[in-house]
Design an enzyme around this catalytic site. Structure first.
Site, PDB file in Angstrom:
ATOM      1  N   TRP A 127      40.683  35.445  40.786  1.00 13.72           N
ATOM      2  CA  TRP A 127      40.225  34.991  39.116  1.00 13.72           C
ATOM      3  C   TRP A 127      40.843  33.156  39.383  1.00 13.72           C
ATOM      4  O   TRP A 127      41.375  32.990  39.333  1.00 13.72           O
ATOM      5  CB  TRP A 127      40.318  35.984  38.286  1.00 13.72           C
ATOM      6  N   ASP A 207      48.815  41.278  39.334  1.00 15.07           N
ATOM      7  CA  ASP A 207      48.107  41.236  38.658  1.00 15.07           C
ATOM      8  C   ASP A 207      47.028  43.041  38.015  1.00 15.07           C
ATOM      9  O   ASP A 207      46.613  43.021  38.943  1.00 15.07           O
ATOM     10  CB  ASP A 207      47.048  39.932  38.018  1.00 15.07           C
ATOM     11  N   LYS A 242      39.980  44.220  28.919  1.00 14.67           N
ATOM     12  CA  LYS A 242      38.635  45.653  29.402  1.00 14.67           C
ATOM     13  C   LYS A 242      38.911  46.991  29.330  1.00 14.67           C
ATOM     14  O   LYS A 242      37.689  46.980  29.105  1.00 14.67           O
ATOM     15  CB  LYS A 242      39.002  45.323  31.592  1.00 14.67           C
TER      16      LYS A 242
END
Length: 391
Positions: A127, A207, A242
């Site tokens: 990311w 993460d 999300k």
């Protein structure tokens, strides 16, 4: 003083958003923005969220401060979904609310540095904001290859990096639905990774931004739980943006496991101080809505059903792409065994430009696509266009 500032390059994804918005072609396809979309191209508000927000409107009686740790009811309600049947690991795991997963990553990296981490190992591609956060915190970053050309995880490199690191080094790993590759570690891979971390003494930061979008809430937590079952210490960065569709409301959590309850208390005294200096206190509204959902069995059922609908749609798109085989020079079959919102296609910047200019298909210059931008009505166009520009 402002003359001393240099103009920073614009964010490439934000520029892509503007180009897509300005395109007047009615058949344009947006594969750039990293949000879930339905088969009709919408990014909806979850029905469970609407129900919880209405309950907040009807019953919330104060907007008073909660403190830098945020809504602890939200933090604790999430824990069984993340950590399983023994969420606190005997009082050695706890957490605090953060502004999105980004806030959790920022807090974890800064806290690891303050605790003595001299460098951090980051698998790439990753990311993009990971690198920006690491650079801004000022921790030395060493990158390693995360993925092979055949669309599978490069486990050998991961293990060699961990083996060569030590107690004063950290490694940042994606829990599931890797952004941007979609390439995840298997259960056996995670077992080997956990053993390597224990042997080397490397500090794990995991993460978890897409739990539930791969194979399910339980299945997507296997890697995290495997590591936590073996290590004494770890940081976990969690995002609800999300899997609850709370993108603009920015809600996440930072969790830590420590060797003892006393060390855990000290860790969070430091985490609270960092949070106080960074954002003071996180916004409560999204966390309160999720807390309400997770404390109400019927709302929880509605949420999990909505999450399953998202997951099944993503799997359908991936299967359709994989079943197409190849499009020009691009092999689409690996996408069928990958997970989550994202994948990286082996295309050049020239290919990306041709897709945008000639076919109104917008994607990142790296070849990253958001598979949720594809629907059953536009996926054939995408495959055909990809074949034309890469054939």
């Amino acid at each position: 003083m402002l003359e001393n500032l240099a103009t920073q390059p614009p964010d490439a994804l934000l520029a892509l958003i503007k180009m897509h918005a300005a395109d007047t072609r009615t058949d344009k396809i947006d594969l750039g923005v990293g949000v879930y979309r339905t088969g009709q191209g919408d990014t909806p508000v979850f029905e469970a969220i609407k129900q919880a927000e209405q309950r907040l409107v009807d019953t919330q009686d104060s907007k008073a401060y909660l403190g830098p740790e945020g809504d602890m009811g939200f933090v604790e309600a999430l824990m069984p979904y993340i950590f399983g049947a023994n969420p606190t690991h005997g009082g050695r795991v706890t957490g605090m609310q953060t502004p999105g997963g980004t806030g959790a990553v920022r807090l974890a990296v800064a806290l690891a540095k303050n605790a003595g981490a001299e460098r951090l190992h980051l698998g790439v591609p990753s990311w993009p904001n990971h690198a920006q956060i690491l650079n801004d915190v000022g921790i030395e970053t060493v990158t390693f290859s995360h993925a092979r050309e055949d669309g599978t995880a490069d486990l050998e490199t991961v293990l060699s990096v961990i083996d060569a690191a030590g107690p004063k080094e950290a490694v940042l790993l994606h829990g599931s639905c890797h952004n941007p590759t979609g390439i995840d570690y298997t259960a056996d891979d995670w077992d080997a990774i956990a053993d390597a971390i224990v042997s080397a003494g490397t500090f794990p930061i995991i993460d978890v931004a897409y739990q539930g979008l791969g194979y399910g809430m339980e299945e997507d937590a296997v890697g995290l739980r495997t590591v936590l079952a073996k290590v004494e210490e770890a940081f976990i960065c969690y995002s609800c943006d999300k899997n609850f569709g709370m993108y603009r409301d920015r809600v996440g959590a930072f969790y830590a496991k420590a060797a003892t309850a006393d060390q855990l208390e000290t860790t969070f005294s430091n985490a609270n101080a960092l949070a106080r200096a960074s954002w003071s206190m996180p916004p409560d509204h999204p966390a309160a809505a999720i807390r309400i959902i997770l404390r109400d069995p019927e709302m929880t059922r509605v949420w999990l059903d909505e999450l399953e609908t998202m997951r099944e749609r993503l799997r359908l798109v991936r299967k359709t792409l994989a079943d197409a085989g190849t499009a020009g020079s691009v092999d689409l079959t690996p996408l069928g065994r990958q997970n989550g919102l994202f994948a990286i296609l082996p295309v050049t910047p020239e290919h990306v430009k041709a897709l945008r200019e000639d076919h109104a298909i917008y994607m990142a210059g790296s070849g990253r696509i958001n598979v949720a931008g594809l629907t059953m009505s536009n996926i054939e166009k995408f495959i055909d266009a990809l074949a034309k520009v890469t054939g």
